[in-house]
Design an enzyme around this catalytic site. Structure first.
Site, PDB file in Angstrom:
ATOM      1  N   HIS A 105       0.859  -1.176   0.000  1.00 19.40           N
ATOM      2  CA  HIS A 105       0.000   0.000   0.000  1.00 19.40           C
ATOM      3  C   HIS A 105       0.901   1.233   0.000  1.00 19.40           C
ATOM      4  CE1 HIS A 105      -2.836   2.977   1.684  1.00 19.40           C
ATOM      5  NE2 HIS A 105      -3.820   2.146   1.348  1.00 19.40           N
TER       6      HIS A 105
ATOM      7  N   ASP B 189       2.945  -4.268   8.275  1.00 20.86           N
ATOM      8  CA  ASP B 189       1.669  -3.569   8.083  1.00 20.86           C
ATOM      9  C   ASP B 189       0.566  -4.623   8.148  1.00 20.86           C
ATOM     10  OD1 ASP B 189      -0.582  -2.249   7.238  1.00 20.86           O
ATOM     11  OD2 ASP B 189       0.205  -1.651   5.277  1.00 20.86           O
TER      12      ASP B 189
ATOM     13  N   GLN C 180      -4.569  -5.200   6.839  1.00 16.26           N
ATOM     14  CA  GLN C 180      -5.467  -6.077   6.093  1.00 16.26           C
ATOM     15  C   GLN C 180      -5.492  -7.502   6.624  1.00 16.26           C
ATOM     16  OE1 GLN C 180      -7.574  -5.240   3.674  1.00 16.26           O
ATOM     17  NE2 GLN C 180      -6.953  -3.093   3.569  1.00 16.26           N
TER      18      GLN C 180
ATOM     19  N   LYS D 282     -10.648  -0.870  10.124  1.00 13.47           N
ATOM     20  CA  LYS D 282     -10.765  -2.057   9.277  1.00 13.47           C
ATOM     21  C   LYS D 282     -11.097  -3.309  10.087  1.00 13.47           C
ATOM     22  CE  LYS D 282      -7.957  -0.694   5.285  1.00 13.47           C
ATOM     23  NZ  LYS D 282      -7.716   0.725   5.578  1.00 13.47           N
TER      24      LYS D 282
ATOM     25  N   CYS E 284      -4.883   2.576  -3.713  1.00  9.22           N
ATOM     26  CA  CYS E 284      -3.680   3.121  -3.061  1.00  9.22           C
ATOM     27  C   CYS E 284      -2.528   2.121  -3.124  1.00  9.22           C
ATOM     28  CB  CYS E 284      -3.962   3.520  -1.620  1.00  9.22           C
ATOM     29  SG  CYS E 284      -5.120   4.887  -1.457  1.00  9.22           S
TER      30      CYS E 284
END
Length: 547
Positions: free
Chosen positions: A268, A345, A348, A371, A509
């Site tokens: 991302h 990260d 997700q 999220k 993104c």
């Protein structure tokens, strides 16, 4: 294919309301027959042949059912019957590892749910349900998690009852943000109506109560990801701020001219731009780990890129663009062999699977709250305690100091040194409520359910000749990106919106990742545990009819 058919049937059974039918039955009978004999009123009878692994024919006595149900029940019965007919002709059922499967347990629990309404009844000749013999399941029943009650879960999310253009909302934009359960909404309202005060700043009752809630939220997050201490948890306003925090603190301390920072081609923008900026400011080099044609990390190339100059390795756990699960365990261990700091990260991944930062052994793990069914404006940085000590602050101001003069300043210890100003207190309480909600559902059950749902969606979409799925990673989590031949992505998005289906269109993104597949953008359907097989079918139906 049969696994997905079974899951779909199970959802229909879970959704069905048997209470009206039972109330109409003038019998005080027990509706459950645990024997092996079929009775003439069987709605369905499912048995498993342990040697042949064959799926016996399902028997349906429809007329008896029709005599005792209203039209709405009849319509739903037809849905169940149609789904069963899809698998009736299949002769073999896949190997279930001696019935140690989630799917088998799922059916058993779904079938038994109907009988919970009839605990006060005895025996029957009432045509209702011939229960699966529980002895068939003894070998796995204690080892397999029961299925999620998705339809009951959906009742917790008020927005899922909204209509868009007169159609029921189908929210397939979970990769952008998730919807919020009433537990979270109520927690925020309760905070403002009962506890609103600043924290760690007062001796009065409300300040003490608000401080307790804030501290409890930090403990809750630490427990959720298995951090060794709550002091390893830093609150931010999201993953983007978290990644910038790390690059501007630990990053500035670690990176010198000539050093290298590794990221992957799947990232991302929020996991590209902070490291690109850091490299430019320090005359360091940003190295990119390539992906193959399917979208999987090329691990040989990664190994070759690692060297003594590698100081930071920043990886997405799951790619937001195509849903690829990155093998971070392997990659973290390789990076540690060269002394590199690892930054994950997890924005997700954390909504979809259980995260254990100690098991991963990553140095930093960053995620957003919005999220994972928590409010917007919340996020977390997990960092190993020894790396957070004696560091420079990201921002300066109130709440992150011990002593200030015009000549000098003593900063507070971690995590407070990184949390200048007043935190987003009410929404952090919402984050705590979201985590408690996820814990109640069980992340392992969520992961199992979503995996089957996404696989079903992928299989159905793969059969559409005019739809091209972008990326085919070895392990897919939560996301299917696609394009429709000779049609603009935004037009597809608008067509789906007219039917109440929300998807994301564009580059997500993640322009370098998307361009790797020779396109500038895609349509992205992203899933959560409150999505259903019926919603997938509706998506496929609309895509099938698009010319």
């Amino acid at each position: 294919m049969i696994d997905n058919d079974i899951k779909k049937i199970n959802q229909m059974i879970e959704k069905f309301d048997f209470s009206d039918l039972i109330n109409q039955c003038n019998s005080t009978s027990n509706l459950v027959n645990h024997g092996n004999n079929k009775n003439d009123g069987t709605i369905y009878d499912t048995q498993y042949d342990n040697q042949k692994h064959s799926h016996n024919k399902i028997e349906i006595n429809k007329q008896d059912y029709l005599d005792k149900s209203n039209q709405n029940e009849t319509n739903h019965y037809n849905e169940i019957s149609d789904a069963y007919n899809q698998i009736e002709s299949l002769e073999n059922i896949p190997e279930y590892n001696d019935f140690q499967s989630f799917e088998a347990s799922n059916i058993y629990n779904a079938h038994n749910k109907a009988t919970n309404h009839s605990n006060d009844m005895h025996h029957t000749n009432t045509p209702y349900m011939h229960n699966v013999n529980p002895n068939k399941f003894n070998s796995f029943n204690s080892n397999v998690s029961a299925s999620l009650d998705v339809y009951q879960i959906r009742e917790d999310f008020p927005i899922l009852h909204k209509k868009v253009h007169g159609k029921p909302l189908i929210w397939l934009d979970n990769g952008a943000t998730s919807q919020k359960p009433k537990h979270v909404i109520d927690a925020i309202s309760t905070y403002y109506s009962q506890y609103n005060s600043n924290v760690h700043r007062g001796v009065h009752t409300l300040s003490q109560e608000a401080s307790d809630l804030f501290d409890q939220a930090r403990e809750t997050v630490a427990s959720f990801i298995n951090a060794s201490s709550a002091t390893e948890i830093i609150f931010t306003k999201g993953a983007t701020e978290g990644l910038n925090l790390i690059s501007n603190t630990i990053g500035k301390q670690k990176i010198q001219a000539g050093d290298e920072i590794l990221i992957t081609q799947l990232e991302h923008h929020s996991n590209i731009l902070p490291w690109r900026k850091l490299a430019q400011e320090h005359n360091a080099h940003l190295k990119i780990v390539p992906i193959n044609a399917n979208g999987d990390i090329m691990l040989d190339a990664y190994s070759n890129l690692l060297n003594s100059r590698t100081k930071i390795v920043a990886l997405s756990h799951v790619a937001n663009s195509i849903g690829a699960l990155v093998p971070i365990e392997n990659m973290i261990q390789q990076a540690k062999a060269f002394g590199a700091i690892t930054v994950i990260d997890g924005a997700q991944s954390i909504p979809h699977m259980k995260i254990d930062v100690q098991k991963l052994d990553c140095d930093f793990f960053i995620f957003s709250g919005h999220k994972m069914f928590a409010p917007t404006g919340t996020g977390v940085v997990y960092g190993k305690e020894y790396l957070l000590k004696n560091n420079i602050p990201y921002q300066v101001g109130g709440g992150m100091i011990q002593n200030v003069t015009y000549e000098d300043v003593q900063y507070a210890d971690s995590p407070y040194i990184y949390e200048a100003g007043t935190a987003n207190l009410a929404d952090i309480e919402g984050l705590r409520a979201a985590i408690n909600y996820l814990d109640q559902l069980d992340m392992n059950k969520i992961e199992q359910y979503e995996h089957q749902l996404v696989e079903y969606a992928y299989e159905q979409m793969s059969m559409l000749n005019h739809v091209n799925i972008i990326g085919n990673p070895s392990t897919r989590v939560g996301v299917i990106s696609f394009i429709v031949h000779n049609m603009d992505n935004n037009e597809i998005g608008r067509i789906l919106d007219k039917e109440g289906i929300a998807v994301r269109t564009g580059h997500h993104c993640a322009q370098p990742a998307i361009r790797h597949f020779g396109v500038e953008g895609t349509v992205r359907a992203s899933f959560a545990f409150y999505n259903t097989y019926e919603e997938v079918d509706k998506l496929i139906e609309i895509l099938r009819n698009i010319c």
